[in-house]
Design a protein around this motif. Structure first.
Motif, PDB file in Angstrom:
ATOM      1  N   ILE A  84      18.364  44.327  42.361  1.00  0.00           N
ATOM      2  CA  ILE A  84      18.953  45.538  42.933  1.00  0.00           C
ATOM      3  C   ILE A  84      18.363  46.776  42.262  1.00  0.00           C
ATOM      4  CG2 ILE A  84      21.086  46.873  43.209  1.00  0.00           C
ATOM      5  CD1 ILE A  84      22.617  44.243  43.287  1.00  0.00           C
TER       6      ILE A  84
ATOM      7  N   GLU B 142      19.262  50.945  42.168  1.00  0.00           N
ATOM      8  CA  GLU B 142      20.126  52.052  42.567  1.00  0.00           C
ATOM      9  C   GLU B 142      19.400  53.361  42.298  1.00  0.00           C
ATOM     10  OE1 GLU B 142      24.419  54.229  41.620  1.00  0.00           O
ATOM     11  OE2 GLU B 142      23.790  52.519  40.387  1.00  0.00           O
TER      12      GLU B 142
ATOM     13  N   THR C  41      27.289  51.960  39.998  1.00  0.00           N
ATOM     14  CA  THR C  41      26.606  51.069  39.048  1.00  0.00           C
ATOM     15  C   THR C  41      27.556  50.004  38.498  1.00  0.00           C
ATOM     16  OG1 THR C  41      25.342  53.028  38.377  1.00  0.00           O
ATOM     17  CG2 THR C  41      25.075  51.042  37.047  1.00  0.00           C
TER      18      THR C  41
ATOM     19  N   LEU D   1      28.163  47.355  41.042  1.00  0.00           N
ATOM     20  CA  LEU D   1      26.970  46.522  41.276  1.00  0.00           C
ATOM     21  C   LEU D   1      26.822  45.466  40.181  1.00  0.00           C
ATOM     22  CD1 LEU D   1      24.418  49.230  42.496  1.00  0.00           C
ATOM     23  CD2 LEU D   1      25.480  47.418  43.875  1.00  0.00           C
TER      24      LEU D   1
ATOM     25  N   PRO E 115      24.169  40.440  39.782  1.00  0.00           N
ATOM     26  CA  PRO E 115      22.787  40.376  40.257  1.00  0.00           C
ATOM     27  C   PRO E 115      21.871  39.766  39.203  1.00  0.00           C
ATOM     28  CG  PRO E 115      23.277  42.577  39.488  1.00  0.00           C
ATOM     29  CD  PRO E 115      24.567  41.810  39.416  1.00  0.00           C
TER      30      PRO E 115
ATOM     31  N   LEU F 102      19.368  44.607  37.649  1.00  0.00           N
ATOM     32  CA  LEU F 102      19.822  45.887  38.177  1.00  0.00           C
ATOM     33  C   LEU F 102      19.040  47.000  37.498  1.00  0.00           C
ATOM     34  CD1 LEU F 102      21.669  47.770  39.787  1.00  0.00           C
ATOM     35  CD2 LEU F 102      23.378  47.561  37.967  1.00  0.00           C
TER      36      LEU F 102
ATOM     37  N   THR G 158      18.912  44.515  32.919  1.00  0.00           N
ATOM     38  CA  THR G 158      19.124  45.877  33.410  1.00  0.00           C
ATOM     39  C   THR G 158      17.996  46.786  32.938  1.00  0.00           C
ATOM     40  OG1 THR G 158      20.488  46.493  31.500  1.00  0.00           O
ATOM     41  CG2 THR G 158      21.634  45.634  33.455  1.00  0.00           C
TER      42      THR G 158
END
Length: 267
Positions: free
Chosen positions: A36, A38, A47, A50, A55, A58, A82
């Motif tokens: 993902i 953003e 955030t 999500l 996921p 991210l 992340t």
């Protein structure tokens, strides 16, 4: 919201309605173990949600460094990969850091929303570089993106968006769902990938044709394109486009066929 100071120069209107955030995530479908991205993490309201869907990765792009510390704390997660990208999305090679097509979310600044959309679509360049886009726009812009031929909203943005994707207006979002509240209503548009279709056409030529066509949307197409491509009456006939057609009444399929015919004529 006392600790949040949205900046006008970045077009910041933070989404604060939790129910809308949940509707956006639901509209995306299954996100577990997906990659993902953003765009515009801001204060992290979307955030946080999500991260809850677990996921695989991210990534968040945020130009405003004042929100970097807030987002870094939110993204500090041991089980999910992340990444915080502190850059201007318009000056970022968006797809370079992804090993698989990401699902992209964005509450886009109104003043550059169509520029960001164009960057996302053009950088894919007919390739499968993104999975889905779930982007928030001013309602007027959203209506133009999904507009059909023969309507007042139908134009270059409609054709451009529908050439590269299958866009659908999912739902309208009240101005009261944001802080500070903008002056206009918003909407979520979902874009499904259409790379297999648009790869068959010369996208640069297609964009040039629709740009020049809609410089005079109420004029007949054969007149608006005459200076650039000469007399196209016969080409229009071969594409089953009536001779007196105006750009606002011509379908995406017809513009695609026109692109092929003009390209062949120039070879």
């Amino acid at each position: 919201m006392s600790q949040i100071f949205p900046k006008k120069r970045f077009g910041q209107n933070f989404l604060i309605d939790e129910s809308i955030v949940e509707k956006i995530i639901f509209a995306a479908g299954n996100l577990e173990n997906k990659t993902i991205l953003e765009i515009g993490g801001g204060s992290g309201n979307l955030t946080k949600h999500l991260l809850k869907v677990k996921p695989k990765k991210l990534s968040v792009i945020e130009i405003d460094k004042d929100y970097g510390e807030i987002l870094s704390k939110i993204l500090d997660n041991n089980s999910i990969e992340t990444e915080l990208i502190s850059k201007d999305v318009l000056n970022t090679e968006i797809y370079s850091s992804f090993s698989e097509p990401p699902i992209i979310f964005g509450n886009l600044p109104y003043n550059i929303s169509t520029q960001i959309l164009a960057k996302l679509l053009i950088e894919a360049n007919g390739e499968n570089k993104w999975d889905k886009l779930l982007l928030m726009f001013q309602l007027e812009v959203a209506n133009r993106i999904v507009a059909k031929p023969g309507t007042k909203q139908y134009g270059r943005l409609s054709l451009f968006s529908q050439f590269y994707s299958h866009p659908s207006l999912e739902f309208q979002i009240s101005k009261n769902s944001f802080f500070p509240a903008p002056k206009v209503e918003s909407a979520l548009v979902k874009f499904e990938n259409n790379f297999q279709n648009n790869a068959h056409y010369n996208s640069v030529l297609f964009q040039d044709i629709i740009r020049k066509s809609f410089q005079g949307r109420r004029k007949m197409l054969r007149n608006t394109l005459k200076n650039s491509y000469g007399d196209i009456s016969d080409i229009m006939k071969s594409c089953k486009i009536p001779e007196n057609s105006r750009p606002e009444n011509i379908t995406l399929k017809q513009f695609c066929e026109l692109t092929i015919a003009i390209e062949q004529l120039r070879q």
